[in-house]
Design a protein around this motif. Structure first.
Motif, PDB file in Angstrom:
ATOM      1  N   ASP A   1       2.037   1.795  -3.439  1.00  0.00           N
ATOM      2  CA  ASP A   1       0.921   2.229  -4.280  1.00  0.00           C
ATOM      3  C   ASP A   1       0.636   3.715  -4.071  1.00  0.00           C
ATOM      4  O   ASP A   1       0.386   4.452  -5.040  1.00  0.00           O
ATOM      5  N   GLN A   2       0.659   4.162  -2.833  1.00  0.00           N
ATOM      6  CA  GLN A   2       0.405   5.568  -2.549  1.00  0.00           C
ATOM      7  C   GLN A   2       1.462   6.464  -3.189  1.00  0.00           C
ATOM      8  O   GLN A   2       1.173   7.602  -3.574  1.00  0.00           O
TER       9      GLN A   2
ATOM     10  N   ASP B   1       0.826  -1.201   0.000  1.00  0.00           N
ATOM     11  CA  ASP B   1       0.000   0.000   0.000  1.00  0.00           C
ATOM     12  C   ASP B   1       0.863   1.256   0.000  1.00  0.00           C
ATOM     13  O   ASP B   1       0.547   2.246  -0.687  1.00  0.00           O
ATOM     14  N   TYR B   2       1.957   1.227   0.766  1.00  0.00           N
ATOM     15  CA  TYR B   2       2.888   2.372   0.818  1.00  0.00           C
ATOM     16  C   TYR B   2       3.451   2.676  -0.573  1.00  0.00           C
ATOM     17  O   TYR B   2       3.506   3.844  -0.996  1.00  0.00           O
TER      18      TYR B   2
END
Length: 519
Positions: free
Chosen positions: A353-354, A350-351
């Motif tokens: 992706d952000q 997720d990190y």
């Protein structure tokens, strides 16, 4: 010295199912080179790079370590050089379907009688050094603290012969940041736990500016997963205090506090401690295609020896584990630890992706020059550092362990960020493998650097502490190099030997991981 000058052509095939091998010879091998089994190179293949052992049709899997590292972007003939441009990156293993604790390794036979000379602390931890650490709550004070450290080294330390040195725990955090953002827990926890490292002997002092967001009270406060630090107000120096009339007054107060701590540190002596008291971090940087067949397997063997002694071993680097995670989840001690491992992988997915980036951001140009085609191949070699033991705990960035044994401590793969985060998690010594070479070092932690190949060990003879290249040339086995490393760890931890980084005084700055917003 060119060990391979008159040697026959050599290649390494890791697994019986592999359809590629890597070239061992220092300068690579020219087109037309023929191996004893008749394989003939169709073009020059650089050292460490892959050569096709059989026809690989377009779209077919390319196998190394018995695993798919990618798919052929065109037909590849036997004897051809396979560089990264020919390899399509496969999908990452899906986290939701991975088996947890399905193949837990049995305990290896215990190793008894191994010791080192360490510094025992009041909290039960044992350091490999006796250092004064000066914690800072904000980067604004770093220049002042660096100035004072020079005075301490020049004028005070000669009066305290049992103190190994002084370390400024400077960082870029503390103000101009979203201090209440959920992800701010990572840098705050990291800075807090850096001060608790066993190499500082529990003698904690803090230098603050006064107006920063990360006030000393917040930095020292305990939480569910952070041990509170109890300090007397006299151990906190706030530069903005009105009693400081001029720069000289600030310097004098810091020196006054430092002297009190130096007095206590100077009373300490090394004493014989069981190897079970060691906390050793394993890391790789400037990796190449030899990393996964020489240095990292030898480190893995030494990791198992340490675990057999009852010691704590940490391996890290999320992006260099993620693509081999399917090989680790069966090894966790139970399903709870397995779920924690998946949580850390998902958090980092997720990190990335952000940040609108992906797995192709790793490896580096140097890794590719050393023969690594993509992050999958890199990860398969990286996890060899973990050896064969069961994974007993998983830590979020900057957390401290609650168990002994093999631990996965989640960190970014960046060398200096990983080193900082492992230090916050409590390592008192680090082993660092490299194929391309790096002068990396830490001020507070001895760093043993291991070369993956003979050419690097020979060329950087006064920077590499141990050579695993002899495994590739058949001069030593993985087990022999692993035992050499294990014994060197005990010598370095005891202060009987110095790493090359320490001899030269090479110190990388701390790099605290901050995934939270900067305002």
């Amino acid at each position: 010295m060119n060990r391979m000058l008159n040697e026959p052509p050599l290649r390494i095939k890791v697994h019986e199912d592999d359809n590629v091998a890597i070239v061992v010879n220092n300068q690579g091998l020219p087109a037309g080179t023929q191996f004893p089994d008749g394989l003939t190179l169709t073009e020059h293949v650089p050292q460490g790079h892959k050569v096709a052992l059989a026809p690989i049709p377009q779209g077919a899997p390319i196998l190394r370590y018995g695993e798919v590292i990618g798919y052929a972007l065109r037909d590849i003939a036997p004897g051809s050089w396979i560089d990264e441009s020919l390899v399509a990156l496969p999908e990452a293993p899906p986290l939701a379907t991975l088996p947890l604790a399905t193949n837990v390794p049995p305990d290896l036979p215990p190793l008894e009688g191994y010791t080192f000379e360490g510094y025992r602390n009041a909290d039960g931890s044992v350091g490999t050094r006796n250092l004064l650490g000066i914690t800072t709550s904000v980067h604004c004070v770093a220049g002042v603290v660096d100035y004072v450290v020079q005075i301490i080294e020049r004028e005070l330390l000669p009066n305290y012969p049992n103190v190994d040195g002084v370390v400024a725990l400077n960082h870029l955090y503390g103000c101009g940041v979203a201090i209440n953002a959920p992800a701010a827990v990572v840098p705050i926890r990291t800075i807090h736990n850096l001060a608790l490292n066993a190499n500082f002997g529990g003698e904690i002092m803090v230098v603050s500016l006064g107006c920063e967001k990360l006030q000393p009270e917040r930095l020292l406060t305990g939480t569910d997963d952070v041990q509170a630090i109890s300090l007397d107000e006299s151990d906190i120096v706030r530069l903005q205090d009105e009693r400081h009339i001029g720069f000289g007054a600030m310097v004098e107060e810091i020196l006054s506090v430092a002297k009190r701590h130096l007095e206590r540190l100077n009373q300490r002596q090394r004493e014989t401690c069981p190897a079970s008291e060691l906390i050793v971090g394993m890391q790789c940087g400037g990796s190449d295609a030899f990393s996964g067949v020489t240095a990292n397997p030898a480190v893995g063997f030494a990791s198992d020896l340490l675990v057999r002694c009852g010691a704590t071993v940490m391996f890290s680097e999320v992006t260099e584990v993620r693509d081999a995670i399917h090989l680790l989840t069966p090894r966790v001690i139970n399903e709870e630890v397995g779920r924690r491992l998946l949580e850390e992988m998902a958090w980092y997915d997720d990190y990335l992706d952000q940040g609108k980036t992906d797995r192709s951001a790793n490896p580096s140009p140097g890794n590719k020059k050393g023969g690594l085609a993509n992050v999958v191949e890199k990860a398969l070699g990286s996890i060899a550092k973990s050896g064969r033991s069961a994974i007993v705990e998983v830590l979020s960035p900057g957390q401290r362990p609650t168990r002994r044994g093999l631990i996965y401590a989640a960190t970014p793969a960046s060398d200096f960020v990983c080193g900082t985060q492992q230090m916050a998690s409590g390592i008192t010594l680090q082993v660092f493998t490299t194929g391309r070479g790096t002068p990396y070092g830490l001020a507070a932690i001895p760093v043993i650097k291991m070369a993956t190949r003979n050419a690097l060990a020979d060329r950087w003879h006064d920077l590499m502490d141990i050579n695993a290249g002899t495994i590739a040339t058949g001069e030593e086995t993985i087990e022999q190099v692993g035992w050499r490393l294990f014994r060197l760890i005990l010598e370095i931890a005891s202060g009987r030997q110095q790493t090359w980084s320490d001899r030269w005084g090479i110190r990388n700055q701390l790099a605290v991981f901050n995934p939270a917003p900067v305002t």
